[in-house]
Design a protein around this motif. Sequence first.
Motif, PDB file in Angstrom:
ATOM      1  N   CYS A 145       0.869  -1.177   0.000  1.00  0.00           N
ATOM      2  CA  CYS A 145       0.000   0.000   0.000  1.00  0.00           C
ATOM      3  C   CYS A 145       0.905   1.225   0.000  1.00  0.00           C
ATOM      4  N   ILE A 146       0.816   2.055  -1.028  1.00  0.00           N
ATOM      5  CA  ILE A 146       1.780   3.142  -1.237  1.00  0.00           C
ATOM      6  C   ILE A 146       1.375   4.445  -0.566  1.00  0.00           C
ATOM      7  N   GLY A 147       0.218   4.486   0.082  1.00  0.00           N
ATOM      8  CA  GLY A 147      -0.204   5.704   0.764  1.00  0.00           C
ATOM      9  C   GLY A 147      -1.545   5.491   1.435  1.00  0.00           C
ATOM     10  N   CYS A 148      -1.822   6.324   2.442  1.00  0.00           N
ATOM     11  CA  CYS A 148      -3.041   6.151   3.222  1.00  0.00           C
ATOM     12  C   CYS A 148      -3.671   7.495   3.564  1.00  0.00           C
ATOM     13  N   ALA A 158       0.273  13.635 -11.289  1.00  0.00           N
ATOM     14  CA  ALA A 158       1.534  13.336 -11.969  1.00  0.00           C
ATOM     15  C   ALA A 158       2.552  12.738 -11.006  1.00  0.00           C
ATOM     16  N   GLU A 159       2.617  13.301  -9.797  1.00  0.00           N
ATOM     17  CA  GLU A 159       3.578  12.789  -8.818  1.00  0.00           C
ATOM     18  C   GLU A 159       3.243  11.365  -8.378  1.00  0.00           C
ATOM     19  N   TRP A 160       1.961  11.088  -8.175  1.00  0.00           N
ATOM     20  CA  TRP A 160       1.575   9.734  -7.783  1.00  0.00           C
ATOM     21  C   TRP A 160       1.852   8.727  -8.902  1.00  0.00           C
ATOM     22  N   ARG A 161       1.588   9.120 -10.126  1.00  0.00           N
ATOM     23  CA  ARG A 161       1.863   8.201 -11.239  1.00  0.00           C
ATOM     24  C   ARG A 161       3.360   7.911 -11.349  1.00  0.00           C
ATOM     25  N   THR A 176      -1.533  -1.017  -4.272  1.00  0.00           N
ATOM     26  CA  THR A 176      -2.792  -0.315  -4.019  1.00  0.00           C
ATOM     27  C   THR A 176      -2.514   1.012  -3.330  1.00  0.00           C
ATOM     28  N   TYR A 177      -3.523   1.852  -3.326  1.00  0.00           N
ATOM     29  CA  TYR A 177      -3.506   3.101  -2.566  1.00  0.00           C
ATOM     30  C   TYR A 177      -4.777   3.154  -1.741  1.00  0.00           C
ATOM     31  N   ASN A 178      -4.654   3.512  -0.467  1.00  0.00           N
ATOM     32  CA  ASN A 178      -5.775   3.567   0.471  1.00  0.00           C
ATOM     33  C   ASN A 178      -6.289   5.006   0.561  1.00  0.00           C
ATOM     34  N   CYS A 179      -7.309   5.331  -0.255  1.00  0.00           N
ATOM     35  CA  CYS A 179      -7.870   6.678  -0.171  1.00  0.00           C
ATOM     36  C   CYS A 179      -8.742   6.802   1.080  1.00  0.00           C
ATOM     37  N   ILE A 196      -8.140  -0.903  -6.210  1.00  0.00           N
ATOM     38  CA  ILE A 196      -8.641   0.281  -5.518  1.00  0.00           C
ATOM     39  C   ILE A 196      -8.963  -0.109  -4.079  1.00  0.00           C
ATOM     40  N   SER A 197      -8.536   0.711  -3.128  1.00  0.00           N
ATOM     41  CA  SER A 197      -8.915   0.452  -1.736  1.00  0.00           C
ATOM     42  C   SER A 197      -9.186   1.760  -1.029  1.00  0.00           C
ATOM     43  N   SER A 198     -10.029   1.694  -0.005  1.00  0.00           N
ATOM     44  CA  SER A 198     -10.395   2.909   0.712  1.00  0.00           C
ATOM     45  C   SER A 198     -10.679   2.599   2.165  1.00  0.00           C
TER      46      SER A 198
END
Length: 325
Positions: A145-148, A158-161, A176-179, A196-198
Amino acid sequence: MTNWNEQTYIAGMTWGWTGIRGTWTTKEADRSMALMKERLAINWTAVTFAALQATPQSTTIPFAEAPTVTEEEVRHAIAEAKRNGLNVCLKPVVNCVDGTWRAHINFFDYDVPCEPKWSDWFASYTSFILHYARVAEETGCEMLCIGCEMVQTDRREAEWRQLIREVRNVYSGIVTYNCDKYQEDRVQWWDAVDVISSSGYYPVGDWEVQLDRVEKVVQRFNKPFFFMEAGCPSRRGSELLPNDWGFQGETDGTAQLEFYEAMFGSSDQRPWVQGFMLWDWPSTLYPEEQAASNNDYCMFGKPAEAYIRNYYSSKLAQPNYSSSN
């Protein structure tokens, strides 16, 4: 490494938050991991810890410094999870020393001389994530998971990509990224991740509305989905405000149970919800005999524990789901 497929089901629990140095390699921590597997019948865990930047406008994340757990402690926790037969999502997170929630980490959209800049922050954050992406690869973590809940960063597409491209150069598993809650339809770069995760902190009575909204996102991007976080404190009233960890309600395990009944009940009607990584199970558990007086998110020894175990067991017994990848 493994790949996500339509038979994947995350019967998961978050372990170890916030990752305080010295707490992950103890006998108590190993016992906590084993009890988590035994009591909840899980097949996944998110090994989760926080590095600390000073304020939401700081651009340096000193992730190797105390009180954050060391890399050796992270590797130990992953090995313990594997020893208990669990798939692992490694989840490095950034928090602020001054107590500001990480969702408020933010900078000017356009660089201004003598002011902190997005470019400097993302350079430091990328170093942090890439370091643990390599650890995830070396230790065989099935997911990263690259961020929460980084709400103010979400617009920096652009930075996230670019970060995701760099992660894929060193890590071959699921990304995944945890929005945050209510943000699923605001992230515009879901196509860059695998899943996709949240954070599913939705009130009792609101799950159908929120799932209707999230379903449109899943359909638009044609990606798998699960809740990387979801949970509720055992306090009367928290079932209506599950994300408010500071809410001062009367200690009540049935309130926590009501939340899980609502969440699982609504999600059962949505086959695209491929699981949960519940929040949360600490590395040092409270004594079980004190469960009735504990009002936190952990469900150890509380009414929700048996309900979750039965729910997960029934899901993993279904022929359309696999107990692992």
